[in-house]
Write an enzyme that holds these catalytic residues in place. Sequence first.
Site, PDB file in Angstrom:
ATOM      1  N   CYS A 122       0.806  -1.223   0.000  1.00 29.22           N
ATOM      2  CA  CYS A 122       0.000   0.000   0.000  1.00 29.22           C
ATOM      3  C   CYS A 122       0.842   1.278   0.000  1.00 29.22           C
ATOM      4  CB  CYS A 122      -0.961   0.000   1.189  1.00 29.22           C
ATOM      5  SG  CYS A 122      -2.076  -1.419   1.228  1.00 29.22           S
ATOM      6  N   HIS A 255      -3.251   7.293   2.077  1.00 31.61           N
ATOM      7  CA  HIS A 255      -3.663   5.972   1.620  1.00 31.61           C
ATOM      8  C   HIS A 255      -5.061   5.702   2.166  1.00 31.61           C
ATOM      9  CE1 HIS A 255      -4.022   1.768   0.975  1.00 31.61           C
ATOM     10  NE2 HIS A 255      -3.703   1.401   2.195  1.00 31.61           N
ATOM     11  N   ASN A 285     -10.112  -0.146   0.086  1.00 36.20           N
ATOM     12  CA  ASN A 285      -8.654  -0.063   0.085  1.00 36.20           C
ATOM     13  C   ASN A 285      -8.148  -0.655  -1.223  1.00 36.20           C
ATOM     14  OD1 ASN A 285      -5.895  -0.381   0.445  1.00 36.20           O
ATOM     15  ND2 ASN A 285      -6.051  -1.180   2.519  1.00 36.20           N
TER      16      ASN A 285
END
Length: 328
Positions: A122, A255, A285
């Site tokens: 990520c 993020h 996500n």
Amino acid sequence: MTLYSKIIGTGSYLPAKRVSNGDLTEQLAAKGIETSDEWIVSRSGISNRHYAAPDELSSDLAVAAAIKALEMAGKHPEEIDLVIVASSTPDFHGSFPSTACIVQRKLGMHNNSAAFDVQAVCSGFVYAVSVADAFIKSGAHKNVLVIGAEVFSRILDFNDRTTCVLFGDGAGAIVLTASEEPGILASKLHADGRYSDILSVPGTLAGGAIAGSGFLYMDGPAVFKLAVTVLEQVANEVLEHAHMTAAQVDWLVPHQANIRIMKSTARKLGLPLDKMVVTVDQHGNTSAASIPLALDIAVRDGRIKAGHNVMMEGVGGGFTWGAVLVRM
């Protein structure tokens, strides 16, 4: 003359299939697994996510986002001399060949430009931007296409309600070019392998088959605790390096993992929540794609404008984390 890396184009792409919490709830209920829209939203802030079609690969999502970024930048693919793709779900096992090379081919690039993948989960997009910035400042490359692309739906265990509801698929891209005007002002990257087991896909290749689990595993509480600590720290490191304060940040583009982590970071930096770009509710996500996806949306809807100072930061498996401060 001082060279800077300037963002001159952004782009994003979401697969057509949109999956709501209600859709997932029904899917899991058919397996005897209980969850609900309220349970998912209260823990993550997520209401919807997108899943790639069976024949869609990370490179396909990446190319769609790249085309939009190139169009905004006014650049032909042949003008790009470096392609970097951040992805934990490459087209081929072990990223062999790299998804960046596949993207290069699908964009019709025949200029022998360099192309490679970056793997920091990520944090991958932040890592890739930092690498691209270094190449441009060194004079080695002039126009760099940086992409985050993921099809996380293919590594989710849909028997594990704690993880399968959190992730989605998508891609985001930027075009960076060498400029005399300030662009990327500062960046900082970190990793701590002692925490490699709290977020991983614990499978290895043995005899042509996956030994162990090929699905994503996450120790949610451990990831949450570490993330809220390191995101504040790295943001302040970048601000210090740029000789700026949080008050000078126009937008925070974190993020998009969990709304509670995102709000905690903004509060610790003293930034009002209306200065944080939020897409996690609609995208889930999307790992390395989440920051460029959110950035592109905020650029195209007019929130992020030329001259704005934008803080982008992320955490990921490894454990990795980093931040980049950019003047648009």
